[in-house]
Scaffold this active site. Structure first.
Site, PDB file in Angstrom:
ATOM      1  N   GLU A  93       0.848  -1.191   0.000  1.00  0.00           N
ATOM      2  CA  GLU A  93       0.000   0.000   0.000  1.00  0.00           C
ATOM      3  C   GLU A  93       0.887   1.245   0.000  1.00  0.00           C
ATOM      4  OE1 GLU A  93      -2.588  -0.579   3.355  1.00  0.00           O
ATOM      5  OE2 GLU A  93      -4.121  -1.446   2.052  1.00  0.00           O
ATOM      6  N   CYS A 121       6.622  -4.419  14.926  1.00  0.00           N
ATOM      7  CA  CYS A 121       6.251  -3.505  16.018  1.00  0.00           C
ATOM      8  C   CYS A 121       4.845  -3.866  16.510  1.00  0.00           C
ATOM      9  CB  CYS A 121       6.278  -2.057  15.534  1.00  0.00           C
ATOM     10  SG  CYS A 121       7.923  -1.565  14.997  1.00  0.00           S
ATOM     11  N   CYS A 124       1.625  -2.007  15.055  1.00  0.00           N
ATOM     12  CA  CYS A 124       1.562  -1.719  13.610  1.00  0.00           C
ATOM     13  C   CYS A 124       0.902  -2.845  12.827  1.00  0.00           C
ATOM     14  CB  CYS A 124       2.980  -1.481  13.099  1.00  0.00           C
ATOM     15  SG  CYS A 124       3.086  -1.351  11.313  1.00  0.00           S
TER      16      CYS A 124
HETATM   17  S1  SF4 Z   1       6.361  -0.959   9.090  1.00  0.00           S
HETATM   18 FE1  SF4 Z   1       5.406  -1.279  11.088  1.00  0.00          FE
HETATM   19  S2  SF4 Z   1       6.433  -3.089  11.915  1.00  0.00           S
HETATM   20 FE2  SF4 Z   1       7.734  -2.291  10.283  1.00  0.00          FE
HETATM   21  S3  SF4 Z   1       9.172  -0.920  11.302  1.00  0.00           S
HETATM   22 FE3  SF4 Z   1       7.458   0.346  10.575  1.00  0.00          FE
HETATM   23  S4  SF4 Z   1       6.108   0.443  12.349  1.00  0.00           S
HETATM   24 FE4  SF4 Z   1       7.497  -1.285  12.725  1.00  0.00          FE
END
Ligand code: SF4
Length: 355
Positions: A93, A121, A124
């Site tokens: 996306e 994370c 996320c």
């Molecule tokens: S895309 Fe999401 S999981 Fe990957 S580093 Fe960024 S915040 Fe963290």
């Protein structure tokens, strides 16, 4: 996949080699380059200043694989989210966000560098879906070209270029796909092509320390943004698992090195999670970490995501946290919320939902 020669991502010198090898004069390379990067055209038939027989020949032996927009959603605030598919059917996306601060009618483009993300994370949506693969530099450039073209088509603008800024803040950790990310920046920056100024480019990292040291040596004028989100290791380990590999001391040593080397101001991104990282003690330790540095803090009220329990703090807590930091002597901004109604805001990108 077919065996046609991929022209997307070739430099002018490489395109010259290609056109000479197929028996055409060298200057055709510059024409093709201009069509791809300035006019955003990927159909050889539309390249009207090339002779017709050359257009047919190119169509038989070469390809410009600009990725396809499968779907798009438009937010009430004008933010647009594109679901984009590459030749191998992998999807990412990409988001274009209107820059309301300068009334120019221009947009910021949030680019992805990986399909999915290996960092995971806890707040996320991208991290939840796991990691699939890195994007190549020309796929990243392709995301730019597709988004720019689609945007121009949909809002029927006659402005030459609607994208004023690019942030490498979409899916993935750019510094874990270091070589391709940097090569894509040089491509975006090329004055004979897309010609986007380096100062209009931001790279955001979750704290990939080895990449920060490498970036310091590149002599680029881009902005480095660090997703900090916590000012102690215990909490940061929970939010960003990469912190277990590179704890705050290592991260801040790398950032200090980067600032000393480049003399460029760094931005610390800090997602505000209710009852998690918005206490007075969090503000105090954040001030202690950031105040000695040439740096800004950008507060991002959390954008809620299905199946993730974190919540956005109430407005009065956001204001309180902001005021603590400002009275502690930090340069602070609060990011204007954009695109949350179409899940296009920071941390909300996840192709899974769209399949
Ligand atoms: S895309 Fe999401 S999981 Fe990957 S580093 Fe960024 S915040 Fe963290």
């Amino acid at each position: 996949m077919d065996s046609k020669v991929e022209l997307l991502g070739l430099s002018i010198a490489e395109l010259e080699e290609f056109v000479v090898a197929i028996g055409e004069p060298k200057f055709r390379a510059k024409q093709i380059y201009k069509w791809i990067y300035q006019k955003r055209e990927h159909s050889f038939y539309e390249m009207s200043d090339l002779p017709k027989d050359l257009r047919y020949k190119l169509d038989e032996i070469a390809i410009i694989s600009i990725p396809r927009v499968l779907k798009q959603k438009v937010s009430l605030d004008g933010t647009r989210k594109y679901l984009i598919e590459f030749r191998d059917k992998k999807k990412v996306e990409t988001v274009v966000i209107p820059q309301s601060f300068d009334k120019s009618g221009k947009y910021s483009l949030c680019l992805s560098t990986q399909v999915g993300c290996p960092i995971g994370c806890s707040f996320c949506a991208t991290g939840l879906g796991g990691f699939q693969r890195n994007l190549t530099y020309y796929e990243i450039v392709g995301l730019y070209l597709t988004s720019a073209r689609e945007l121009k088509k949909k809002i029927r603008s006659d402005k030459e270029d609607l994208i004023a800024n690019v942030v490498y803040m979409g899916m993935g950790e750019p510094l874990l796909n270091y070589e391709e990310t940097i090569r894509s920046i040089y491509f975006l920056n090329d004055a004979k092509g897309i010609n986007l100024g380096q100062r209009h480019i931001t790279i955001s990292t979750a704290g990939e320390v080895s990449g920060i040291y490498k970036l310091a040596e590149e002599n680029l004028q881009v902005t480095l943004a660090i997703s900090l989100h916590a000012s102690n290791d215990e909490l940061r380990n929970e939010l960003i698992p990469l912190n277990r590999k590179y704890p705050l001391t290592d991260l801040f040593n790398a950032v200090k090195y980067y600032i000393d080397k480049t003399n460029r101001r760094v931005t610390f991104e800090y997602i505000l999670l209710d009852d998690i990282n918005t206490n007075k003690s969090d503000a105090d330790s954040l001030i202690k970490l950031v105040k000695p540095l040439l740096a800004n803090v950008n507060l991002i009220p959390y954008n809620e995501v299905d199946n993730i329990a974190y919540q956005k703090p109430p407005a009065r807590r956001i204001e309180m946290f902001y005021n603590w930091l400002v009275s502690g002597g930090l340069n602070v901004t609060i990011r204007e919320e954009k695109g949350a109604d179409i899940d296009a805001a920071c941390g909300q990108l996840a192709t899974k939902k769209e399949r």
